[in-house]
Design a protein around this motif. Structure first.
Motif, mmCIF file in Angstrom:
data_model
loop_
_atom_site.group_PDB
_atom_site.id
_atom_site.type_symbol
_atom_site.label_atom_id
_atom_site.label_comp_id
_atom_site.label_asym_id
_atom_site.label_seq_id
_atom_site.Cartn_x
_atom_site.Cartn_y
_atom_site.Cartn_z
ATOM 1 N N ALA B 36 5.175 -23.387 0.677
ATOM 2 C CA ALA B 36 6.010 -22.269 0.239
ATOM 3 C C ALA B 36 6.941 -22.715 -0.893
ATOM 4 N N ARG B 125 -2.221 -9.195 -1.638
ATOM 5 C CA ARG B 125 -0.823 -9.137 -1.228
ATOM 6 C C ARG B 125 -0.167 -7.895 -1.812
ATOM 7 N N SER B 134 5.960 -4.894 5.169
ATOM 8 C CA SER B 134 7.027 -5.816 4.779
ATOM 9 C C SER B 134 6.377 -7.128 4.352
ATOM 10 N N PRO B 135 7.068 -7.948 3.541
ATOM 11 C CA PRO B 135 6.477 -9.223 3.116
ATOM 12 C C PRO B 135 6.037 -10.076 4.298
ATOM 13 N N MET B 136 6.816 -10.046 5.400
ATOM 14 C CA MET B 136 6.467 -10.812 6.580
ATOM 15 C C MET B 136 5.149 -10.317 7.159
ATOM 16 N N ARG B 137 5.017 -8.990 7.220
ATOM 17 C CA ARG B 137 3.800 -8.428 7.789
ATOM 18 C C ARG B 137 2.597 -8.733 6.906
ATOM 19 N N PHE B 139 2.278 -11.369 5.145
ATOM 20 C CA PHE B 139 1.941 -12.768 5.404
ATOM 21 C C PHE B 139 1.133 -12.890 6.688
ATOM 22 N N LEU B 140 1.624 -12.254 7.764
ATOM 23 C CA LEU B 140 0.982 -12.424 9.062
ATOM 24 C C LEU B 140 -0.390 -11.765 9.138
ATOM 25 N N ARG B 141 -0.543 -10.603 8.463
ATOM 26 C CA ARG B 141 -1.793 -9.874 8.632
ATOM 27 C C ARG B 141 -2.827 -10.184 7.564
ATOM 28 N N THR B 143 -2.269 -12.706 4.448
ATOM 29 C CA THR B 143 -2.324 -14.039 3.855
ATOM 30 C C THR B 143 -2.695 -15.096 4.887
ATOM 31 N N PHE B 144 -1.973 -15.108 6.027
ATOM 32 C CA PHE B 144 -2.133 -16.197 6.989
ATOM 33 C C PHE B 144 -3.552 -16.320 7.547
#
Lengths: 245, 228
Positions: B36, B125, B134-137, B139-141, B143-144
Motif C-alpha cells: 500500500a 476499481r 466505499s473504497p474499503m468495499r 478493496f474487499l470485494r 481488489t483483494f
C-alpha cells in the motif's frame, strides 16, 4: 556510534570482504560449470536424463543451505573411510566445505534457470538451424545455449545476489568472511550495532555493485529483448513506470 | 530409531514451524502495508517503503538477525535504563528470530503484493466506485480476491524460502530443528544421520507446502480459462 572502534576494525573487514568475494567467485564459477550439463540434461525430453537432475534440484532447493553445509562440514566426519581417505585434508577445512556446499547449492538453482531459459527459446530458431543442416551439437552450441544464456541473465543475477548473501553462512562454520569479521568485532568490543551495521553496509555496497554489473551485462547482451523504444519514452525504461492504483 | 532422539527432533520441528508461522503472519502484514505504501500518492511514504525493501534485499538475513538479536539486546537495555529500570532484559531468541524473519520477508511480500495489485486493471476499481461502493468495499470485494489469485505463485516461492531461512535461528541459540539435530549429533557422534534427518524433515515441509499451495492455486483460478 563508536566510530573509532569501526575504523580500528576496518582492516579485519577488508580481509573479510576478500574472503567473501573469494567464496562467492569460486562457488559461482564451479557451480556454473556444473550447472551447464545439468541444465541441458534437465531440459532434455528424455525422462531418464531429466528426472535424475530434477530429483537433485528438488532436494537441494527443498532444504536449507545451512543443513547442506552442516552435512558436509560436520556430517561426513561420521564415516571412518572418509577420515582415512586422501580427501580428508580438504574435507576437514571449513573453507573447502563451505565452497563445496555453496557450489552444489548454486549448481542446482542455476541448472533450473538454464533449463527454463532453454525452454523459453522460440522453437523457430531451432527449426531454422535444423533446416540449415546443423547437427544436434551445433544447434546446441551455436543456437540454443547462446540464446538461453542471454535469456538467463536476469534470473541468474538474482541467484548471484542470493549466493552473495548465502556466503554469510560460512561464518557459522568458523570461516572469517565479512560476517565472520563482524561477529569477531562484536565479541571483542561488544558493540553489536557498530559491528553488524558496518557489515550490512559492506554487503549493500557489494549487492548494488553486482546489480549494476548485471544491468550493464543485460544492456550489452539482452538489448534485442528490451521493450521497444517509442516516441513517448525518452529513457528506454518502459516497464518500470506502470500505472498506479 | 535415531537412538531415541526422534522426540527431540520433532520438538525442534515444532519450534521451526512455530517460528515460520509467526514470521509469516508478520511478513504478510508488513507486506500488505508495504505494498500500500509503495503505491501511495505521498512521496515520503513511497520513499520509506522503497528504503525498506532496498535495505532488506541488500543485506544477508544472518547479518540482520545478529544485528537485531545482539543490537536489540543493548538497545532495549539502554531504553530500560533510561526509563529507570534496574534489572537486565534478555531478548528471547524466538522473538528476535520471528521479528527478523518477519521483517525480511515482509519486504519480499511487499514486492509480490505490489505486483499483484498493479496487475488488476484500474477500471475495475473505478467501476466499483462508480457503483457507489466505499473504497474499503471495493478493496474487499474486487481488489483483494483478485490480488490473492495473482499473488499465490510469488507467495508460494516466498514461503518456501522463509521456511528454509528459519534454519539460521539456531545460530542465535533457539532450540529449533537444527539445534536439536546438533544436540543429538553431539551426543551420539553421528552428525550425518541427524543432519540428514533434519534435511528430510525440511524436504517434507516444503513438499507438503508445494502440494497445498498448488491445490489452493487450482481452486482460486478455477474461473480462468488457460491458454494451454
Amino acid at each position: 556510534m563508536n566510530f573509532d572502534a569501526i575504523i580500528e576494525s576496518l582492516p579485519m573487514y577488508a580481509t573479510g570482504i576478500g574472503t567473501t568475494l573469494q567464496l562467492l567467485a569460486v562457488a559461482l564459477a564451479a557451480g556454473l560449470l556444473l550447472a551447464m550439463p545439468l541444465g541441458i540434461a534437465r531440459a532434455s525430453n528424455n525422462v531418464w536424463i531429466s528426472r535424475p537432475v530434477w530429483l537433485y534440484t528438488y532436494v537441494i532447493r527443498g532444504t536449507p543451505m545451512l543443513v547442506q553445509l552442516f552435512l558436509i562440514y560436520y556430517g561426513v566426519a561420521q564415516f571412518e573411510w572418509v577420515r582415512l581417505s586422501v580427501l580428508w585434508p580438504l574435507l576437514s577445512s571449513a573453507w573447502f566445505c563451505a565452497v563445496l556446499a555453496f557450489t552444489l547449492n548454486t549448481a542446482a538453482y542455476t541448472a533450473e534457470i538454464i533449463a527454463g531459459a532453454m525452454r523459453a527459446v522460440p522453437y523457430g530458431e531451432v527449426e531454422a538451424a535444423n533446416s540449415l543442416g546443423m547437427s544436434k551439437l551445433q544447434v546446441l552450441t551455436r543456437i540454443l545455449l547462446p540464446s538461453a544464456m542471454r535469456r538467463a541473465l536476469p534470473a541468474y543475477s538474482n541467484e548471484v545476489i542470493m549466493m552473495l548473501h548465502g556466503t554469510s553462512l560460512a561464518s557459522v562454520v568458523t570461516v572469517m568472511d565479512l560476517t565472520g569479521a563482524a561477529r569477531e568485532m562484536n565479541s571483542r568490543t561488544y558493540l553489536p550495532f557498530e559491528a553488524f551495521l558496518t557489515a550490512g553496509a559492506c554487503y549493500m555496497l557489494l549487492t548494488f555493485s553486482l546489480v549494476g554489473l548485471f544491468h550493464f551485462a543485460e544492456r550489452r547482451w539482452l538489448q534485442h529483448l528490451a521493450p521497444r523504444k517509442n516516441s513517448f519514452d525518452v529513457s528506454g525504461v518502459v516497464l518500470t513506470t506502470a500505472p498506479r492504483i | 530409531m535415531l537412538h531415541g532422539f526422534l522426540p527431540t527432533l520433532l520438538d525442534g520441528t515444532l519450534t521451526t514451524l512455530g517460528v515460520a508461522g509467526a514470521s509469516l503472519v508478520i511478513a504478510v502484514l508488513l507486506g500488505l502495508v508495504g505494498a500500500a505504501a509503495k503505491l501511495s500518492r505521498i512521496p515520503v511514504i513511497r520513499w520509506l517503503a522503497s528504503t525498506y525493501t532496498t535495505v532488506v534485499r541488500g543485506v544477508p538475513d544472518l547479518v540482520l538477525m545478529l544485528l537485531i538479536f545482539f543490537g536489540g539486546q543493548i538497545g532495549i537495555n539502554a531504553a530500560a535504563a533510561a526509563l529507570g529500570y534496574e534489572g537486565y532484559v534478555d531478548i528471547n531468541p524466538f522473538v528476535a528470530g520471528v521479528a527478523t524473519i518477519g521483517f525480511i520477508f515482509g519486504a519480499y511480500l511487499t514486492e509480490t503484493f505490489r505486483g499483484a495489485l498493479m496487475a488488476i486493471p484500474a477500471g475495475q476499481r473505478e467501476a466499483g466506485l462508480a457503483f457507489g461502493m466505499s473504497p474499503m468495499r471495493v478493496f474487499l470485494r474486487i481488489t483483494f480476491p483478485q490480488m490473492v489469485r495473482l499473488a499465490i505463485p510469488g507467495f508460494t516461492n516466498n514461503w518456501l524460502v522463509l521456511v528454509k531461512s528459519t534454519a539460521i535461528v539456531s545460530v542465535i541459540g533457539l532450540t529449533d530443528m537444527m539445534h536439536s539435530a546438533g544436540l543429538a549429533a553431539g551426543a551420539t557422534r553421528e552428525p550425518f544421520t541427524f543432519y540428514l534427518a533434519a534435511a528430510a524433515i525440511y524436504l517434507a515441509i516444503t513438499s507438503i507446502s508445494l502440494l497445498a499451495l498448488g491445490a489452493l492455486e487450482k481452486r482460486v483460478t478455477v474461473g480462468l480459462r488457460g491458454a494451454a
